[in-house]
Design a protein around this motif. Structure first.
Motif, mmCIF file in Angstrom:
data_model
loop_
_atom_site.group_PDB
_atom_site.id
_atom_site.type_symbol
_atom_site.label_atom_id
_atom_site.label_comp_id
_atom_site.label_asym_id
_atom_site.label_seq_id
_atom_site.Cartn_x
_atom_site.Cartn_y
_atom_site.Cartn_z
ATOM 1 N N UNK A 156 1.080 -1.006 -0.224
ATOM 2 C CA UNK A 156 0.070 0.051 0.098
ATOM 3 C C UNK A 156 0.860 1.572 -0.084
ATOM 4 N N UNK A 157 1.871 1.170 0.823
ATOM 5 C CA UNK A 157 2.744 2.325 0.823
ATOM 6 C C UNK A 157 3.321 3.068 -0.427
ATOM 7 N N UNK A 158 3.785 2.286 -1.385
ATOM 8 C CA UNK A 158 4.431 1.606 -2.120
ATOM 9 C C UNK A 158 3.693 2.660 -3.158
ATOM 10 N N UNK A 159 2.652 2.004 -3.757
ATOM 11 C CA UNK A 159 1.713 2.045 -4.477
ATOM 12 C C UNK A 159 0.706 3.788 -3.887
ATOM 13 N N UNK A 160 1.161 3.866 -2.912
ATOM 14 C CA UNK A 160 0.776 5.480 -2.975
ATOM 15 C C UNK A 160 1.701 6.166 -3.546
ATOM 16 N N UNK A 161 3.302 5.993 -3.199
ATOM 17 C CA UNK A 161 4.005 6.694 -3.657
ATOM 18 C C UNK A 161 4.063 7.098 -5.041
ATOM 19 N N UNK A 162 4.050 5.448 -5.520
ATOM 20 C CA UNK A 162 3.875 5.521 -7.326
ATOM 21 C C UNK A 162 2.845 6.378 -7.724
ATOM 22 N N UNK A 163 1.120 6.122 -7.489
ATOM 23 C CA UNK A 163 0.001 6.620 -7.944
ATOM 24 C C UNK A 163 0.843 8.167 -8.271
ATOM 25 N N UNK A 164 1.162 8.980 -6.271
ATOM 26 C CA UNK A 164 1.493 10.155 -6.166
ATOM 27 C C UNK A 164 1.945 10.775 -7.653
ATOM 28 N N UNK A 165 3.198 9.937 -7.985
ATOM 29 C CA UNK A 165 4.621 10.224 -8.807
ATOM 30 C C UNK A 165 3.427 10.264 -10.334
ATOM 31 N N UNK A 166 2.743 9.294 -10.865
ATOM 32 C CA UNK A 166 1.978 9.269 -11.956
ATOM 33 C C UNK A 166 0.780 10.212 -12.065
ATOM 34 N N UNK A 167 0.463 11.109 -10.794
ATOM 35 C CA UNK A 167 -0.912 11.974 -10.986
ATOM 36 C C UNK A 167 -0.016 13.266 -11.328
#
Length: 71
Positions: A24-35
């Protein structure tokens, strides 16, 4: 050598060992970067998330290999 060790430790903290997917933590980081970067790429971002109810029950009764094939 130290950088390689740190990267390996980072991967171990970011990836779920059972599924091989980001936690979950890495998914949040990656999603933030993508956005943040989607506008500069003139592209579209689609996100699909899945929540499996009673994951432990299914995993315990139908074995881990079922979920390994699904993921």
């Amino acid at each position: 050598m130290l950088v390689l060790f740190i990267n390996m430790q980072n991967d171990q903290l970011s990836i779920d060992p059972l599924s091989g997917l980001y936690n979950r933590g890495q998914t949040d980081v990656q999603l933030r970067w993508e956005v943040e970067h989607i506008d500069s790429m003139n592209d579209v971002l689609f996100v699909v998330m899945m929540d499996v109810d009673h994951f432990k029950f299914i995993n315990d009764n139908f074995c881990q290999s079922v979920f390994s094939h699904i993921f």
